[in-house]
Design a protein around this motif. Structure first.
Motif, mmCIF file in Angstrom:
data_model
loop_
_atom_site.group_PDB
_atom_site.id
_atom_site.type_symbol
_atom_site.label_atom_id
_atom_site.label_comp_id
_atom_site.label_asym_id
_atom_site.label_seq_id
_atom_site.Cartn_x
_atom_site.Cartn_y
_atom_site.Cartn_z
ATOM 1 N N LEU A 104 0.629 -1.571 0.233
ATOM 2 C CA LEU A 104 -0.053 0.055 -0.482
ATOM 3 C C LEU A 104 0.748 1.169 -0.212
ATOM 4 C CD1 LEU A 104 -2.464 -1.010 2.586
ATOM 5 C CD2 LEU A 104 -2.736 -1.161 0.602
ATOM 6 N N PHE A 105 1.444 1.155 0.652
ATOM 7 C CA PHE A 105 3.597 2.330 0.556
ATOM 8 C C PHE A 105 4.372 2.316 -0.605
ATOM 9 C CE2 PHE A 105 1.184 0.870 4.399
ATOM 10 C CZ PHE A 105 0.217 2.722 4.750
ATOM 11 N N ALA A 106 3.444 1.669 -1.795
ATOM 12 C CA ALA A 106 4.945 2.045 -2.931
ATOM 13 C C ALA A 106 5.491 3.067 -3.131
ATOM 14 C CB ALA A 106 3.594 1.730 -4.209
ATOM 15 N N ARG A 129 6.575 5.192 -1.519
ATOM 16 C CA ARG A 129 7.711 4.468 -0.289
ATOM 17 C C ARG A 129 8.913 3.889 -0.396
ATOM 18 N NH1 ARG A 129 5.841 8.376 5.091
ATOM 19 N NH2 ARG A 129 4.790 10.262 3.742
ATOM 20 N N ARG A 130 8.418 2.938 -0.843
ATOM 21 C CA ARG A 130 8.975 1.711 -0.330
ATOM 22 C C ARG A 130 9.632 0.623 -1.678
ATOM 23 N NH1 ARG A 130 5.403 -1.254 4.225
ATOM 24 N NH2 ARG A 130 5.791 0.740 5.651
ATOM 25 N N GLN A 131 8.093 0.605 -2.450
ATOM 26 C CA GLN A 131 8.764 0.240 -3.910
ATOM 27 C C GLN A 131 9.070 0.805 -5.218
ATOM 28 O OE1 GLN A 131 5.661 -0.786 -1.979
ATOM 29 N NE2 GLN A 131 6.140 -2.637 -1.394
ATOM 30 N N ASP A 132 8.440 2.144 -5.210
ATOM 31 C CA ASP A 132 9.067 2.697 -6.127
ATOM 32 C C ASP A 132 10.583 3.341 -5.966
ATOM 33 O OD1 ASP A 132 6.695 2.793 -7.139
ATOM 34 O OD2 ASP A 132 5.657 4.339 -6.194
ATOM 35 N N PRO A 133 11.104 4.081 -4.535
ATOM 36 C CA PRO A 133 11.749 4.245 -4.672
ATOM 37 C C PRO A 133 13.695 3.128 -5.421
ATOM 38 C CG PRO A 133 11.145 4.746 -3.110
ATOM 39 C CD PRO A 133 10.682 4.227 -3.539
#
Length: 418
Positions: free
Chosen positions: A295-297, A299-303
Motif C-alpha cells: 500500500l505504500f509503494a 516510499r517503499r517499492q517506487d524508490p
C-alpha cells in the motif's frame, strides 16, 4: 685451444638461463593449445560458470513449505490452569503453509539467474582471450630474445679474430701498448649487453612457463605471420568478449529492475492446520489465505524501482562507452603497428646497411693504419647494436600483430589465426 675457449664463451649466456638447454620446445600453436588446457585461471573461471548454472536451477522456484507445530489456548491461571483436559480451549495444532511469490517476481528471478550465467560465461571468454594473448606474447618475446642474444655472439667471434690481429701488431711494434686493452673493454661492454638479453630470455621463459605449465618451456619453429585488417576486425567487434560481458551486465541490471517492479505485486500464502482437543469437545481444522498489501509503494517499492532503473541505464551507457573505447583502442594499436613497421623498414633498409658499411670501412682504415683501434671497435659495436635493434623492432611488429588480432579478432577453431 682457442676454439674450445670460444665455444665456452658462446655457451655461457645459455648456461646462465635455467632449463634452457633442457627445455622442451613448443611451436606457437602448441603453446596456445597447452595454455588452454593448463592455465589455472581459466579452469577457475570455468568452475565459476558451473557454480552459477547450478545456482540458476533454484531460481524462480516456489519456496519450501513450512510446517507449524503448536499449542493453543493452554490455561496458565484460573481453576483449569495447567490442564490440557479440563477446558474446551486447549488444543495441539499441526499446520502446513506454502508461500506463493507472484509470477512476475519468479519470472524476474529466472531472468536474473540467466543473466548471471551470461556474466560468468563472458568472464570465461575474457580470461581465455587473456591467456591466449599472454601466452602468444611470451612465446614471441622468448623467440626474439634468443635471436637477439644469438646475434650478439657474432660480435664475440669477431672480437676473437681482432684480438689475434692486435697481438700480431703489438709484436711487430706497429700498435701502441694500450691497444691491447681495447678489445677487452669492448668485450666487457658486450658482456653487459649480453646480461640484459639473458635476463630478457629468462623473463620471457618464466612467463611462458606460467601459462603453459611446462617447467622446461622453450620455443620451436617460427612465429605466425598475421595480417592486420581493420575492416575485418571492425566487422566482428560486437562479438568481442569484453562487449559480451557488458551486454550481460545490461541484462543483469534490467532483470534487477523487473525484480524491483515485481515487488509492487502482492505475494500470497496458503495455510492449513489441524487442531486436536479433548475428545469431549472435538477437533478443529483451519484453512486460510494471506496476501501482501503493497500500500505504500511511493516510499517503499517506487524508490527501489527508480534506483534499479538508473543502474540499468548506467549499464547501457557503460556498454556504449566500452564500444567506443574498444574502437579507439583498436585505432591506437593500428597506429602503433604502422609506426613500428616503418621503424623496422628503416632499420632493415637504412640503419643496418649503413652501420655495416661503416664498420667495414673503419676496419679497413684500421688495417691500413689510418684509424685507431678504439674507433674501429666502436663501429663494430654499433653494427652489433644496430642488428640487435633491428630484431627488437621486428619483435615489436610481431607483438603488435598478435596483440591486435588476439584482442580484437575472433577466436577460431585453429586457436591461432583469426
Amino acid at each position: 685451444m682457442r676454439s674450445i675457449v670460444r665455444l665456452m664463451v658462446l655457451a655461457l649466456p645459455f648456461a646462465a638461463i635455467p632449463c634452457v638447454a633442457l627445455a622442451e620446445p613448443m611451436t606457437f600453436d602448441a603453446a596456445l593449445e597447452r595454455a588452454a588446457r593448463e592455465a589455472p585461471s581459466l579452469a577457475a573461471s570455468t568452475a565459476g560458470v558451473d557454480a552459477t548454472r547450478s545456482a540458476a536451477i533454484a531460481a524462480g522456484r516456489l519456496p519450501d513449505p513450512t510446517i507449524d507445530l503448536g499449542v493453543q489456548g493452554f490455561p496458565v491461571s484460573g481453576p483449569t490452569a495447567g490442564s490440557f483436559t479440563r477446558n474446551d480451549f486447549t488444543m495441539t495444532t499441526i499446520g502446513l503453509s506454502q508461500q506463493f511469490p507472484n509470477p512476475a517476481k519468479r519470472r524476474a528471478q529466472r531472468e536474473r539467474a540467466q543473466a548471471d550465467i551470461g556474466v560468468a560465461e563472458a568472464g570465461v571468454a575474457i580470461e581465455a582471450q587473456n591467456v591466449r594473448l599472454e601466452t602468444a606474447l611470451a612465446w614471441v618475446d622468448l623467440y626474439y630474445a634468443k635471436r637477439r642474444l644469438a646475434q650478439l655472439q657474432v660480435l664475440d667471434q669477431s672480437l676473437g679474430d681482432l684480438q689475434a690481429t692486435v697481438a700480431a701488431r703489438l709484436a711487430s711494434g706497429s700498435a701502441r701498448p694500450s691497444a691491447a686493452l681495447e678489445p677487452d673493454q669492448l668485450r666487457a661492454a658486450v658482456g653487459d649487453r649480453r646480461s640484459e638479453l639473458t635476463a630478457d630470455v629468462a623473463k620471457a621463459q618464466a612467463r611462458l612457463v606460467r601459462y603453459t605449465g611446462d617447467p622446461q618451456a622453450d620455443v620451436f619453429g617460427d612465429p605466425p605471420s598475421l595480417e592486420v585488417d581493420r575492416a575485418r576486425l571492425m566487422a566482428g567487434i560486437f562479438a568481442l568478449p569484453r562487449l559480451k560481458a557488458l551486454d550481460a551486465g545490461v541484462s543483469a541490471a534490467e532483470a534487477d529492475t523487473e525484480l524491483a517492479r515485481a515487488d509492487k505485486r502482492p505475494d500470497w500464502r496458503v495455510s492449513t492446520s489441524y487442531g486436536r482437543r479433548d475428545p469431549a469437545f472435538g477437533d478443529l481444522v483451519s484453512v486460510g489465505v494471506s496476501i501482501d498489501l503493497p500500500l505504500f509503494a511511493k516510499r517503499r517499492q517506487d524508490p527501489k524501482i527508480a534506483a534499479r532503473a538508473s543502474e540499468a541505464e548506467q549499464a547501457r551507457l557503460m556498454r556504449s562507452a566500452g564500444e567506443r573505447e574498444l574502437v579507439a583502442a583498436l585505432d591506437g594499436d593500428l597506429a602503433d603497428h604502422m609506426m613500428h613497421h616503418q621503424r623496422l623498414m628503416n632499420a632493415r633498409n637504412t640503419l643496418v646497411p649503413l652501420a655495416k658499411r661503416r664498420a667495414e670501412l673503419d676496419m679497413a682504415s684500421y688495417a691500413a693504419g689510418k684509424l685507431d683501434l678504439g674507433s674501429a671497435l666502436l663501429s663494430t659495436l654499433a653494427l652489433a647494436e644496430a642488428e640487435v635493434d633491428a630484431l627488437a623492432r621486428e619483435a615489436d611488429v610481431a607483438r603488435d600483430a598478435i596483440r591486435i588480432n588476439f584482442t580484437y579478432g575472433p577466436i577460431t577453431d585453429e586457436g591461432v589465426r583469426p
